[in-house]
Structures are given as structure tokens and as C-alpha cells.
Enzyme design. Structure first.
Site, PDB file in Angstrom:
ATOM      1  N   ASP A   1      -3.156  -9.710   7.590  1.00 34.37           N
ATOM      2  CA  ASP A   1      -1.901  -9.622   8.336  1.00 34.37           C
ATOM      3  C   ASP A   1      -1.786  -8.281   9.059  1.00 34.37           C
ATOM      4  O   ASP A   1      -1.056  -8.156  10.039  1.00 34.37           O
ATOM      5  CB  ASP A   1      -0.697  -9.859   7.422  1.00 34.37           C
ATOM      6  CG  ASP A   1      -0.645  -8.920   6.226  1.00 34.37           C
ATOM      7  OD1 ASP A   1      -1.680  -8.332   5.878  1.00 34.37           O
ATOM      8  OD2 ASP A   1       0.436  -8.798   5.615  1.00 34.37           O
TER       9      ASP A   1
ATOM     10  N   CYS B   1       0.823  -1.194   0.000  1.00 31.01           N
ATOM     11  CA  CYS B   1       0.000   0.000   0.000  1.00 31.01           C
ATOM     12  C   CYS B   1       0.862   1.251   0.000  1.00 31.01           C
ATOM     13  O   CYS B   1       2.078   1.186  -0.131  1.00 31.01           O
ATOM     14  CB  CYS B   1      -0.896   0.010   1.246  1.00 31.01           C
ATOM     15  SG  CYS B   1      -1.838  -1.515   1.470  1.00 31.01           S
TER      16      CYS B   1
ATOM     17  N   LEU C   1      -3.678  -1.537  -1.721  1.00 34.61           N
ATOM     18  CA  LEU C   1      -3.593  -2.555  -2.763  1.00 34.61           C
ATOM     19  C   LEU C   1      -3.935  -3.866  -2.074  1.00 34.61           C
ATOM     20  O   LEU C   1      -3.154  -4.384  -1.274  1.00 34.61           O
ATOM     21  CB  LEU C   1      -2.193  -2.612  -3.374  1.00 34.61           C
ATOM     22  CG  LEU C   1      -1.947  -3.697  -4.426  1.00 34.61           C
ATOM     23  CD1 LEU C   1      -2.843  -3.487  -5.638  1.00 34.61           C
ATOM     24  CD2 LEU C   1      -0.486  -3.714  -4.850  1.00 34.61           C
TER      25      LEU C   1
END
Length: 633
Positions: free
Chosen positions: A101, A2, A51
């Protein structure tokens, strides 16, 4: 994977900058094309571009809060061992509402604070905001795969994944001319410095704590290298090969976890072929990607890439490019660069990433192997000097001859003369100066002479020497090959190679994972003697031997090619007007007041002569800087 950004305002002046948080987040939208969100309260702003890779649902969006609403995280990267960490945390009673995560990382930080970093296997830059204590905690992965820039002054603390986001806050833009001096030598600016005096880069393997008008930076990881211990390591060469194969296979397996399409870059070299071999073993439907160069047959390795793809039965796609295809992307690459960075192979990486993104969201790459296993020309040259004999002494004795011969990267004989000259120059230097000379494109004096007299006053010889000594601090006078490789891991890898891949892949919304840079692999490789990595016959010796039984035999004993875009041809044709009439014109150079035009003119004359040497690489550095200057200054 990201883009992140944020601000901690310390007073009313800082709060004025905080109103730009949405624009700063939007500025990095290419890093995360899937979603944007922003959090802000009275003093703090946090922005995130997503993303989606792991848990692509909305519940995993960021900024993400813990259950108590005390802690908030923005995170760029992947934690590959997040499932095992999650199980540990669940046993301790931590609840989870997502499969991401990110949430694991947030809860692990809550549980262990900065000690969580030693447990992470992955690549990352992140910030955790503690709303109760009014603090930021930020960290960057061990090897600098993910970037993290920051600014700290009396009014505010800013951070972001890219400079373009920092600039959106309306900061003062004062060029650091010591950084420019180094850039003119290396074609990039090493951390912790940047092109601006007030913007810094968090070093790999470091974390920082920020509270109101206070900042503390600490190291949490160093490559565990001890010169004496590595050279007397008792593990046999055969056992070391077995262990290396095991560690690399485990690393690749960890990096195959994704909730989106995943593939691998495959150049046809040893490094990417090893990654492909291991990945295809655990992912039978692996898709591999390579680029070919129709007009540059010397650099075209697609024959070898196809050979490897066929051998491991991958679905293989070749993007075959002409020089015109490459040139068509120059403007896009220059436009995305938000700090002078002049590794011209970024153009090829940009195109490879752009085309790969049409088929996959994640790609594995072989980055890091050259720096760990001694894969570059300079490593072979260093090894020859360390073990020099009659041949090396003869090359040194003929230094005056090499100096008068034509030199160019675009002609085999002229390129050999260029290499012999660099080698003979390096023989006369100390280990530190030799490394610095071979790492760059210009001598210190050549770079300094490029600067206008008024600018030279603003750059300090003492500051340059201090920065250079810090960057080369691990090179003793009697440097061995492992000392060279360690310096590559700390200087070239994060500041050139990984910066290039991060910038160009993120410009296309593609996540690139690097199995060779699993810290367990790196720790093991730096425990091995230098002779396991290079000798008079082989570079990357142990890597080649460890996988000799599974890779196609045709991959071995062929020259390492790499890739250079045809800058010299472009500069003499398509880009000539841009150089001579615009970016490096007499009028612009004089009005800008940074460079000494007489030196620019000499470089241009060399570029268009029959003896260009490395002029095209230095001109590219100037083109990148001037384009950046026009866009951002």
C-alpha cells in the site's frame, strides 16, 4: 505500521542536527522491529522502522522511491482501499514493482498531490520528499490514530512518530508550562501542543507543506456535523440501524487484509463484541484475546468475553493477571512514555498488546465507539442535565451533603458519593466548564496551585484560556449530546484513547486497527440525532439495538465496567517509598523547582487518608511527570 522520522536542514546549523538521523530512527525501533533504513542527501534525512504487514518482502522496504527517483516516501499506517486505488492508477499508466500500500500511496500523491488525502480510507502519518522542488509534504489521518510530531525553526524542520526520536536530534528542551498546567488537569497534553515549547503535533485531518524556511498547515477533513441537520434527519431509527450494520461490516472487511496473523481484542463489552461478530463472519479462524483480573473481580469481564468467543466460534485466549502481574509492568510502561501521559489503563493495554503479539501481528479493537455513540458515564450525566427534572434538581440541592461524604473510587458507596458530587458541581456550570470539569481530575485552581511561584509566572492565564476555548470551540451554551460527542472525538479520542493504544501497542510491535473509525462510519453516525445514541434507559442505543439479533442476550443490560488499575493499593504499598522518598520527596521537589511542595504534601496526605477522592489519579499524573523528567531532562 511503522515508525518514521526525518529532517530538512535549512543551513549549516541544521546540517549538524542531520547527522543524528540514524540514532533518531533507531530510537523508534520498537514501532518497527522488522527492518530499518535511512536516506540522506546534503540537506535532507529520512528514516524508517518497518513492521511488515502488507507485502512483507524486501521490495516494499522504506524509504521508498518512485520510478523516476524524484519522490521518496516514509509512511506509518495502512491504506485499506489500496487495491482499488492501485487499479485506478494502473489504468493511468503508473507502473508498480511491489504489492504494498506504500507504493500505491506514493503514486497517488504524485498523481493528485494533497487531493489524494480525500481518497484514502485508512490510518496514517507520512512524509513525501520531492527531490526536484526540495519540499516535504506531510499528512495525518482524519481522526489522529497515528501520531506525527514536528519542530520548525530557522535552522531546520524535524518530524517523527514519537518524541524520543525528536529528542535524538539534540534539540533544545524547554518545558511549556502552559502544557503542564493543562496536563495537571487532564493527565494528557492535547494537540497541537506538547510538553516542549518548540515541538508541536500535527492535528488530525491536517497536512503540511515544508520548503526551505517556510511551513504551511492546512485542514483537509472535518467531521461533517451540522447540529440542525442531524436533529431533523429524516432517516428512521430502523433504517439507520440497517445502514449502520452495513457500514460497520464493510469497515471490518476492509481491515481484515493482512499478510501476517490477525486477531481481535475481545473485552466482553458491546463494542469489541460487535467487531468480533463481524470479523468472524468473514474470517472463520479468527483468534480473539482478552485479559482477566484475578484480584479485581469487579473489573473482570472474561466471563462475557468467553461467552462471545463461544457464540462466534473464535479461537479465544485469556491472559489472566494478578495485581502483581500488572505492577511488574509499571516500569516498562513508564520507561516507554516520552511525553507526560497519565492514563493508568495504559498498563493493561501494554500487557494485552505484549501477550497478543505472541500470537498475532495485527489486532482489531472497538476503540471510538464510546465517543461516537455516548458510552461514558459523563454522557449519561450530560443527558440527564439536558433533560433534567425533579431527581436532578434534588441531587443538585444536596450538593453540601455530597461534599462532606467520604469519596473514593475503591468503595461502591464512596464512589457513588464522588459521582453525585461531580454531578452536582457540573449542574452549576456552563456547558464548556462542565465538560472541562468532567474531562479532568483537578479544577483549574487546584492545578495552578501545584505550580511553584516562579513557574506560575511562566504560564499565562490568557494562553490557558485561549487553548481551553479552542479545545471546546464546538460546545455552545445549549450544548446537545452530539455537541458533546463531537468534542470527545476531537479532544479525548485522539489525545487520550488513541495515544494510549498507539503507544502501548507500538511498544510491542503490534498494529491495532479500529473499524469504528472508518470515516464513512463516522460521517454517518454524526448525521444522526442525539436521541438515536442515548436516552434515559440506554447508552450507545443504536449500536446495541442494531446488533441485538446477533449478539448473546447476556451482554445486554449489564453495567459498563471499563478498567482501572489498582493505583491506590500500589501507592499505599509497593510504590509508597518511590512516591514519598524519591519522586515526590521534599528534597527532589525543592531541587527541581517546578512544584509547590506544600500542595504536593496535601495531596499525599489525602492519598493516604480514608477519603482519597481522585488523589490517586492526580498522584499518578505527578509520578509519570517526575519519571519522565528524570529520564529526559
Amino acid at each position: 505500521m511503522c515508525g518514521i522520522t526525518g529532517i530538512f536542514a535549512f543551513n549549516l546549523v541544521g546540517k549538524f542536527n542531520k547527522i543524528q538521523i540514524s540514532n533518531a530512527t533507531q530510537a523508534i525501533q520498537k514501532r518497527g522491529p522488522d527492518y530499518q533504513d535511512v536516506y540522506h542527501d546534503e540537506w535532507v534525512g529520512l528514516g524508517h522502522r518497518r513492521l511488515s504487514i502488507i507485502d512483507t518482502t524486501a521490495v516494499a522496504h522504506q524509504p521508498m522511491w518512485d520510478e523516476s527517483k524524484r519522490y521518496c516516501i516514509v509512511f506509518n499506517g495502512e491504506i485499506f482501499n489500496f487495491q482499488s486505488l492501485k487499479q485506478e492508477l494502473e489504468r493511468k499508466g503508473y507502473p508498480f514493482f511491489s504489492h504494498s500500500d506504500t507504493e500505491v500511496l506514493l503514486n497517488l500523491y504524485i498523481d493528485q498531490k494533497e487531493k489524494c488525502l480525500s481518497k484514502l480510507n485508512g490510518f496514517f502519518s507520512f512524509c513525501v520528499y520531492d527531490r526536484q522542488e526540495k519540499t516535504f509534504f506531510l499528512a495525518r489521518d482524519r481522526f489522529g490514530i497515528k501520531p506525527l510530531l514536528y519542530l520548525f525553526d530557522e535552522d531546520k524542520f524535524l518530524f517523527a512518530s514519537e518524541m524520543k526520536s525528536i529528542l535524538e536530534y539534540g534539540i533544545e528542551k524547554t518545558v511549556d508550562y502552559n502544557s503542564l498546567h493543562i496536563y495537571l488537569q487532564l493527565n494528557y497534553i492535547p494537540a497541537p501542543d506538547s510538553i516542549f515549547q518548540n515541538v508541536k503535533k500535527l492535528m488530525p485531518g491536517h497536512y503540511m507543506k515544508v520548503s526551505r524556511q517556510k511551513m504551511d498547515i492546512q485542514s483537509y477533513y472535518d467531521i461533517p456535523y451540522n447540529r440542525e441537520e442531524s436533529e431533523r434527519n429524516t432517516i428512521s431509527y430502523q433504517d439507520a440501524q440497517i445502514r449502520l450494520k452495513q457500514l460497520l461490516e464493510e469497515s471490518v472487511q476492509r481491515r481484515l487484509v493482512a499478510d501476517v496473523p490477525l486477531g481481535a481484542f475481545l473485552s466482553g463489552g458491546i463494542d469489541s463484541s460487535v467487531v468480533t461478530a463481524l470479523a468472524s463472519k468473514h474470517k472463520p479462524d479468527l483468534h480473539t484475546f482478552s485479559i482477566g483480573f484475578k484480584d479485581e473481580s469487579f473489573f473482570d469481564e472474561t466471563e462475557y468475553a468467553r461467552l462471545v468467543a463461544k457464540h462466534f466460534k473464535t479461537e479465544h485466549t485469556v491472559f489472566s493477571l494478578t495485581n502483581n502481574d500488572l505492577y511488574a509492568h509499571v516500569n516498562a510502561v513508564l520507561d516507554y512514555i516520552d511525553e507526560p501521559f497519565a492514563d493508568s489503563s495504559a498498563i493493561a493495554v501494554y500487557i494485552l498488546s505484549k501477550e497478543t503479539r505472541k500470537h498475532a501481528t495485527v489486532a482489531l479493537s472497538g476503540d471510538g465507539a464510546d465517543e461516537m455513540f455516548a458510552g461514558y458515564n459523563k454522557h449519561a450525566a450530560f443527558n440527564r442535565i439536558i433533560h433534567k427534572g425533579f431527581k436532578e434538581e434534588l441531587v443538585g440541592a444536596f450538593h453540601p451533603l455530597w461534599k462532606v461524604l467520604p469519596q473514593s473510587r475503591n468503595n461502591p458507596l464512596a464512589n457513588k458519593a464522588r459521582q453525585l458530587l461531580r454531578f452536582s458541581e457540573g449542574m452549576k456550570l456552563s456547558a464548556k466548564d462542565r465538560y472541562w470539569r468532567w474531562a479532568g481530575y483537578a479544577h483549574n485552581d487546584e492545578a495552578l496551585s501545584m505550580l511553584h511561584a516562579d513557574i506560575k509566572v511562566k504560564s499565562s492565564h490568557q494562553e490557558f484560556a485561549a487553548r481551553k476555548n479552542t479545545l471546546l470551540r464546538h460546545l455552545p451554551d445549549n450544548a446537545g449530546i452530539n455537541d458533546i460527542l463531537l468534542t470527545d472525538m476531537l479532544l479525548v479520542l485522539p489525545n487520550d484513547m488513541l495515544t494510549k493504544v498507539d503507544l502501548m501497542s507500538m511498544a510491542n510491535g503490534l498494529e491495532v486497527r479500529v473499524p469504528f473509525l472508518d470515516y464513512e462510519v463516522v460521517n454517518f453516525v454524526f448525521s444522526l440525532p442525539g436521541e438515536y445514541k442515548i436516552n434515559s434507559q440506554y447508552r450507545k442505543r443504536i449500536l446495541q439495538d442494531a446488533f441485538r439479533d446477533i449478539l448473546p442476550a447476556k451482554l445486554y443490560n449489564r453495567p459498563k465496567k471499563g478498567f482501572e488499575v489498582p493505583l491506590l493499593k500500589w501507592f499505599r504499598n509497593e510504590m509508597r517509598s518511590l512516591i514519598t522518598d524519591d519522586l515526590l520527596s521534599k528534597e527532589f521537589i525543592h531541587s527541581q523547582g517546578i512544584f509547590e511542595y506544600s500542595e504536593i504534601e496535601k495531596l499525599k496526605q489525602q492519598l493516604f487518608s480514608s477519603n482519597p477522592g481522585d488523589a490517586h489519579a492526580r498522584i499518578w499524573g505527578l509520578v509519570v511527570f517526575q519519571w519522565w523528567w528524570k529520564k529526559f531532562m
